[in-house]
Design a protein around this motif. Structure first.
Motif, PDB file in Angstrom:
ATOM      1  N   TRP A 154      -2.698  -1.246   3.063  1.00 17.93           N
ATOM      2  CA  TRP A 154      -1.627  -1.229   4.100  1.00 17.93           C
ATOM      3  C   TRP A 154      -1.298   0.129   4.720  1.00 17.93           C
ATOM      4  N   LEU A 155      -1.717   1.208   3.946  1.00 20.99           N
ATOM      5  CA  LEU A 155      -1.433   2.569   4.402  1.00 20.99           C
ATOM      6  C   LEU A 155      -2.337   2.842   5.605  1.00 20.99           C
ATOM      7  N   PHE A 156      -3.450   2.252   5.902  1.00 30.31           N
ATOM      8  CA  PHE A 156      -4.215   2.388   6.881  1.00 30.31           C
ATOM      9  C   PHE A 156      -4.117   1.593   7.789  1.00 30.31           C
ATOM     10  N   GLU A 157      -3.153   0.525   7.719  1.00 28.47           N
ATOM     11  CA  GLU A 157      -3.366  -0.668   8.812  1.00 28.47           C
ATOM     12  C   GLU A 157      -2.067  -0.447   9.573  1.00 28.47           C
ATOM     13  N   ILE A 158      -1.658  -0.051  10.934  1.00 32.20           N
ATOM     14  CA  ILE A 158      -0.883   0.226  11.770  1.00 32.20           C
ATOM     15  C   ILE A 158      -1.232  -0.125  13.125  1.00 32.20           C
ATOM     16  N   ALA A 199       3.268   7.525  -5.911  1.00 33.49           N
ATOM     17  CA  ALA A 199       3.785   7.499  -4.753  1.00 33.49           C
ATOM     18  C   ALA A 199       3.515   6.188  -3.816  1.00 33.49           C
ATOM     19  N   LEU A 200       2.106   5.873  -4.037  1.00 34.59           N
ATOM     20  CA  LEU A 200       1.652   4.794  -3.038  1.00 34.59           C
ATOM     21  C   LEU A 200       2.566   3.558  -3.615  1.00 34.59           C
ATOM     22  N   THR A 201       2.760   3.349  -4.998  1.00 26.75           N
ATOM     23  CA  THR A 201       3.535   2.012  -5.379  1.00 26.75           C
ATOM     24  C   THR A 201       4.933   2.234  -4.923  1.00 26.75           C
ATOM     25  N   LEU A 202       5.452   3.168  -4.679  1.00 23.60           N
ATOM     26  CA  LEU A 202       6.977   3.257  -4.486  1.00 23.60           C
ATOM     27  C   LEU A 202       6.975   2.856  -2.839  1.00 23.60           C
ATOM     28  N   ALA A 203       5.910   3.550  -2.185  1.00 26.42           N
ATOM     29  CA  ALA A 203       5.889   3.461  -0.883  1.00 26.42           C
ATOM     30  C   ALA A 203       5.649   2.071  -0.297  1.00 26.42           C
ATOM     31  N   SER A 204       4.980   1.165  -1.057  1.00 25.37           N
ATOM     32  CA  SER A 204       4.282  -0.064  -0.525  1.00 25.37           C
ATOM     33  C   SER A 204       5.584  -0.952  -0.628  1.00 25.37           C
ATOM     34  N   GLN A 205       6.673  -0.560  -1.362  1.00 25.01           N
ATOM     35  CA  GLN A 205       7.774  -1.659  -1.332  1.00 25.01           C
ATOM     36  C   GLN A 205       8.469  -1.602   0.102  1.00 25.01           C
ATOM     37  N   GLU A 206       8.434  -0.553   0.651  1.00 27.55           N
ATOM     38  CA  GLU A 206       9.004  -0.396   1.997  1.00 27.55           C
ATOM     39  C   GLU A 206       8.356  -0.056   3.226  1.00 27.55           C
ATOM     40  N   GLY A 207       7.042  -0.159   2.951  1.00 31.64           N
ATOM     41  CA  GLY A 207       5.746   0.406   3.887  1.00 31.64           C
ATOM     42  C   GLY A 207       5.935   1.575   4.335  1.00 31.64           C
ATOM     43  N   VAL A 208       6.320   2.386   3.674  1.00 23.96           N
ATOM     44  CA  VAL A 208       6.608   3.963   3.946  1.00 23.96           C
ATOM     45  C   VAL A 208       5.426   4.725   4.098  1.00 23.96           C
ATOM     46  N   ARG A 209       4.723   5.175   5.258  1.00 23.52           N
ATOM     47  CA  ARG A 209       3.773   5.937   5.672  1.00 23.52           C
ATOM     48  C   ARG A 209       3.693   7.447   5.893  1.00 23.52           C
ATOM     49  N   ARG A 210       4.901   7.669   6.540  1.00 22.01           N
ATOM     50  CA  ARG A 210       5.070   9.126   7.046  1.00 22.01           C
ATOM     51  C   ARG A 210       4.821  10.358   6.092  1.00 22.01           C
ATOM     52  N   PRO A 211       5.326  10.124   4.794  1.00 27.34           N
ATOM     53  CA  PRO A 211       5.066  11.204   3.784  1.00 27.34           C
ATOM     54  C   PRO A 211       3.658  11.611   3.632  1.00 27.34           C
ATOM     55  N   PHE A 212       2.767  10.388   3.745  1.00 25.82           N
ATOM     56  CA  PHE A 212       1.352  10.649   3.703  1.00 25.82           C
ATOM     57  C   PHE A 212       0.758  11.328   4.903  1.00 25.82           C
ATOM     58  N   HIS A 213       1.138  11.337   5.754  1.00 22.23           N
ATOM     59  CA  HIS A 213       0.726  12.014   6.964  1.00 22.23           C
ATOM     60  C   HIS A 213       1.063  13.372   7.048  1.00 22.23           C
ATOM     61  N   GLU A 214       2.162  13.557   6.376  1.00 19.26           N
ATOM     62  CA  GLU A 214       2.790  15.001   6.264  1.00 19.26           C
ATOM     63  C   GLU A 214       2.580  15.705   5.020  1.00 19.26           C
ATOM     64  N   ALA A 215       1.968  15.149   4.246  1.00 22.66           N
ATOM     65  CA  ALA A 215       1.817  15.573   2.695  1.00 22.66           C
ATOM     66  C   ALA A 215       0.519  16.761   2.916  1.00 22.66           C
ATOM     67  N   PRO A 216       0.389  17.627   1.903  1.00 25.25           N
ATOM     68  CA  PRO A 216      -0.483  18.864   1.934  1.00 25.25           C
ATOM     69  C   PRO A 216      -1.905  17.886   1.953  1.00 25.25           C
ATOM     70  N   SER A 217      -2.685  18.895   2.680  1.00 28.37           N
ATOM     71  CA  SER A 217      -4.104  18.272   3.065  1.00 28.37           C
ATOM     72  C   SER A 217      -4.917  18.006   1.818  1.00 28.37           C
TER      73      SER A 217
END
Length: 852
Positions: free
Chosen positions: A756-760, A720-738
């Motif tokens: 990058w996931l924590f840098e915004i 998931a992280l590898t795929l997300a890094s291609q486009e900078g996708v963060r929303r799924p991680f904030h909405e993922a199960p705890s």
């Protein structure tokens, strides 16, 4: 400019009456402190004897000139006389300045002798001539020798700041906008500003009366008649009146209005400063001063109204023949030839231009008052076009019904052009129809009409019509869920818009391409296309700004998926401020989707559900693709809020990855990992958009964690992280199960690999940037000090924030209200000197308040 004339023998101040020539030179002489070496002679209109006045000035300055020479009053000087005068000036111990005010040097004999004196007196004589017309001196040679300073009307024109000071000294206080409008109207003409200030000073609301400053009445008219128009010969006067009809006099038009010598005479008048000037960048084109044009038109209409109408029609027909539809329509409308004006719009296939123009355009303003009682097809088509552009659906439908024909059965004086116009209007009007299939059929019919052999008087179609039809086809295909087809239509629309020079359609096509890229999960492409569309809209102003809704929505979508909530909200607010007369359902639907996602991010899931329910109910084709997207999003929000039964709403769409994701998440909540695994096979396929795949792998991670930590759970998270890094996708991680978020925080290696996931941040200097496929951020500066110590409860909340828990989840863990948690969060942000939760966690780690 005058101060730079120390090394020049000739200074020319040439400008029309009332521009301040005499005042300028007088102030310059007084300020220079050379009154003792300066002599001044003023000529009245009847004075013709140049030499006695000039020689009298020289004598007053101490240059000996014989009495016989002084008495010579006109014509050529004797060669010996002019040589004697030149020698006398050269022999003077100091430099002399002679100001000649108000003399029009038109005699070639006088000019030849004066040129001799200027060339043979060395640096001892400087002649300053203030005149309303250029002298017949060889100015080109002086320019080449750099021995002349020329001050023209453009140099004497007042700036806005100077105009404001003048009106203030006249006892008139205007706003800066009103000063600008007045100065624009007078073009910086000093006399016009003075008269305008006198008039406005008598008005109770002078700022509102600036538009009333015209040149056809009052003191301005009297001044122009007395100082400019009365000085012209009958032939020149007639030419001025005839050529005042158009705003800009073009080559060929001048001859059509005033005869074969008109252009040459106009060129000569520019040298005589008759308040006419060449148009910069347009060779052979001229334009009168606005106030002078007002006067000329008023005189023409008063003295010969029939001639005025004839000239207006001549200009209209000339512009029509030249393909300048806006100017042609304007002149037809001026004489209330409405049917001819409407026929020009239809025959020239200018309905696209009329549709794309905003309400302030010249073409729209000209046709806005077209009578409703006219029943000819062209007038009806024009009224239908204006109604469609204004968003008047009822008016558009009623007008179009009067001329709607079957293909092959057009009506009107030019049936082919009328048929094309009707088909295009039907296609554009159907963008918001209930049935996207019908909209596609109408767009196809319009396309066929445009492709038919041209039989109109103009011979071919307009490229902006092709681009409008392509937009209509693209919107219809997008509403049907045919993303590839829609993208191809909009891509072709971009090419057609560029060919047509239609920035407005270009903005629309790029915006929809950006939306399609969002639907496919190509966030970088969407951001690039959206920024290009928004930039084009801002360059050309409101006309296209109203068409940038799709681009703004796409940018909001991108920022939402990258979890820059403030930037996403900014784009949403920008869309809500737009005025969208040609509204179609797509912007409304996706705007609701983004706003719902923002509400979820801020903990308002109930509000998001309500918004999506309302949007889904409002979609005309509720069972179509657009309605499906809203229902899938609604089910996703409800399932994420702990309502797994909501998956029933989208079970029939499980061939769509987004719907399958909802089903898989619901089955996981119901404790059926096998059913979840079956649903996730569609989600994890390569045909799913990247954000959907990322969410799918996070659900897979949660499924694997159902039986405890495992290598497969870590592998799913890593994927998931590898795929997300291609486009900078963060929303799924904030909405993922705890449990998934907690695993991510505990896994220090993954956290370090994907900082990058924590840098915004919304600050430009902290924007994420893409380098060689990896997302990085600029290095952070030294940590700012903590201004206030965190309380025990705030420290506990901070720990939960580090574990990526939502506000509701923290409230549930701590058994306190959501509002109390929000208060704690606000206090944490304030005390740590940051504005966002992610930044607070990062800041706390820098300060050692949280473990690294």
């Amino acid at each position: 400019m005058l101060d730079r004339s120390d090394d020049c023998s000739f200074v020319l101040v040439s400008a029309p009456a009332g521009t301040g020539k005499t005042a300028l030179v007088a102030e310059w002489v007084a300020a220079g402190g050379e009154q003792d070496s300066t002599a001044w002679i003023t000529f009245e209109g009847t004075d013709a004897a140049f030499w006695p006045g000039l020689f009298g000035c020289l004598e007053s300055l101490g240059v000996a000139v014989s009495p016989d020479t002084v008495r010579r009053n006109e014509g050529a000087l004797d060669r010996q006389v002019r040589r004697t005068v030149a020698e006398a000036v050269c022999g003077h111990p100091a430099r002399l300045t002679v100001v000649v005010d108000g003399y029009d040097l038109l005699s070639a004999d006088v000019a030849e002798d004066l040129d001799f004196l200027l060339r043979h007196t060395g640096d001892r004589l400087r002649l300053v001539m203030a005149t309303r017309s250029d002298p017949v001196l060889p100015l080109y040679r002086y320019r080449l020798d750099d021995t002349v300073v020329e001050v023209r009307m453009s140099d004497l024109a007042f700036t806005d700041e100077e105009a404001g000071e003048l009106t203030l000294r006249a006892g008139l206080t205007l706003t800066p906008d009103s000063v600008h409008a007045l100065n624009l109207r007078t073009k910086g003409w000093a006399a016009g500003l003075r008269f305008g200030a006198q008039l406005l000073r008598l008005r109770p609301e002078p700022d509102h009366a600036v538009a009333e400053i015209v040149g056809d009445t009052g003191n301005i008219a009297e001044y122009l008649v007395g100082e400019v128009l009365a000085a012209q010969s009958p032939d020149v006067r007639a030419l001025l009146l005839a050529t005042s009809v158009p705003d800009t006099i073009q080559p060929g038009l001048a001859e059509a209005l005033a005869g074969p010598t008109a252009e040459r005479t106009l060129n000569l008048l520019t040298r005589d400063n008759v308040l006419i000037e060449p148009v910069s960048g347009c060779p052979g084109c001229y334009r009168y001063h606005p106030l002078f044009r007002d006067l000329l038109r008023a005189v023409l209409a008063y003295e010969s109204p029939d001639e005025m109408r004839r000239l207006q029609r001549t200009a209209a027909e000339w512009y029509a023949h030249d393909g300048q539809v806006t100017a042609s329509v304007g002149h037809f409308v001026a004489i209330e030839a409405w049917e001819e004006a409407a026929a020009e719009v239809v025959d020239d296939l200018a309905v696209g231009q009329l549709l794309l123009d905003d309400s302030t355009s010249a073409l729209t303003r000209s046709l806005r008052s077209i009578p409703s009682e006219l029943e000819d097809p062209a007038s009806t088509v024009v009224r239908a076009t204006l109604a469609l552009g204004a968003g008047d659906t009822t008016g558009f439908t009623n007008e179009l019904a009067q001329v709607r024909t079957e293909p092959g059965e057009p009506s009107g004086s030019h049936p082919w052009a009328t048929n094309v116009a009707v088909r295009v209007l039907e296609a554009v009007g159907a963008q918001a129809s209930e049935d996207p299939g019908e909209a596609m059929s109408l767009a196809t019919a319009a396309e066929q009409a445009l492709e038919a052999p041209a039989r109109g008087p103009k011979g071919n179609s307009r490229p902006e019509l092709i681009s409008l039809v392509l937009v209509s086809k693209g919107i219809a295909a997008l509403r049907q869920g045919r993303l590839a087809t829609a993208d191809a239509m909009f891509k072709s629309g971009v090419a057609a818009a560029v060919s047509a020079g239609s920035e407005a359609v270009l903005v629309e096509c790029l915006g929809y391409q950006a939306v399609i890229a969002c639907c496919r999960g190509k966030l970088s492409r969407a951001a690039k296309l959206g920024d290009r569309a928004i930039g084009a809209a801002e360059r050309i102003g409101a006309n296209a700004a109203d068409r940038s809704a799709a681009a703004r929505i796409a940018r909001g979508w991108v920022e939402m998926d990258r979890y820059d909530l403030r930037a996403a909200a900014d784009h949403v607010q920008a869309v809500e401020r737009l005025d969208l007369p040609l509204r179609d359902p797509i912007p409304d639907a996706f705007l609701a989707l983004i706003r719902a996602r923002l509400q979820v991010a801020h903990g308002d899931r109930l509000g998001a559900v309500g918004r999506l329910e309302q949007a889904a109910a409002g979609v005309m084709d509720e069972k179509g693709w657009l309605g499906q997207q809203l229902r899938i999003e609604l089910a996703h929000v409800r399932v994420a809020a702990g309502e797994p039964e909501a998956m029933a709403e989208v079970a029939c769409f499980d061939d769509q990855p987004e719907a399958a994701l909802v089903v898989g998440l619901a089955q996981l909540q119901l404790g059926d990992p096998d059913a979840a695994d079956a649903a996730m096979s569609t989600v994890l396929s390569k045909r799913a958009a990247v954000p959907v795949q990322v969410s799918g792998w996070l659900v897979e991670c949660a499924r694997r964690l159902h039986d405890g930590p495992s290598v497969r759970a870590h592998a799913a998270l890593h994927r998931a992280l590898t795929l997300a890094s291609q486009e900078g996708v963060r929303r799924p991680f904030h909405e993922a199960p705890s449990v998934v978020r907690q695993l991510l925080v505990r896994d220090k290696q993954l956290s370090a690999e994907h900082e990058w996931l924590f840098e915004i941040s919304t600050a430009p200097s902290r924007r994420l940037s893409v380098q060689k496929g990896a997302l990085t951020s600029p290095p952070a500066g030294p940590p700012a000090p903590v201004f206030e110590e965190l309380t025990e409860k705030e420290m506990e909340v901070l720990g939960h924030l580090a574990n990526l828990l939502t506000t509701e989840e923290i409230a549930g863990v701590m058994y306190i209200s959501v509002n109390t948690i929000r208060t704690h969060v606000r206090n944490i942000l304030r005390k740590l000197g940051v504005s966002r939760r992610n930044a607070a966690v990062r800041r706390a780690r820098e300060l050692g308040l949280l473990p690294q």
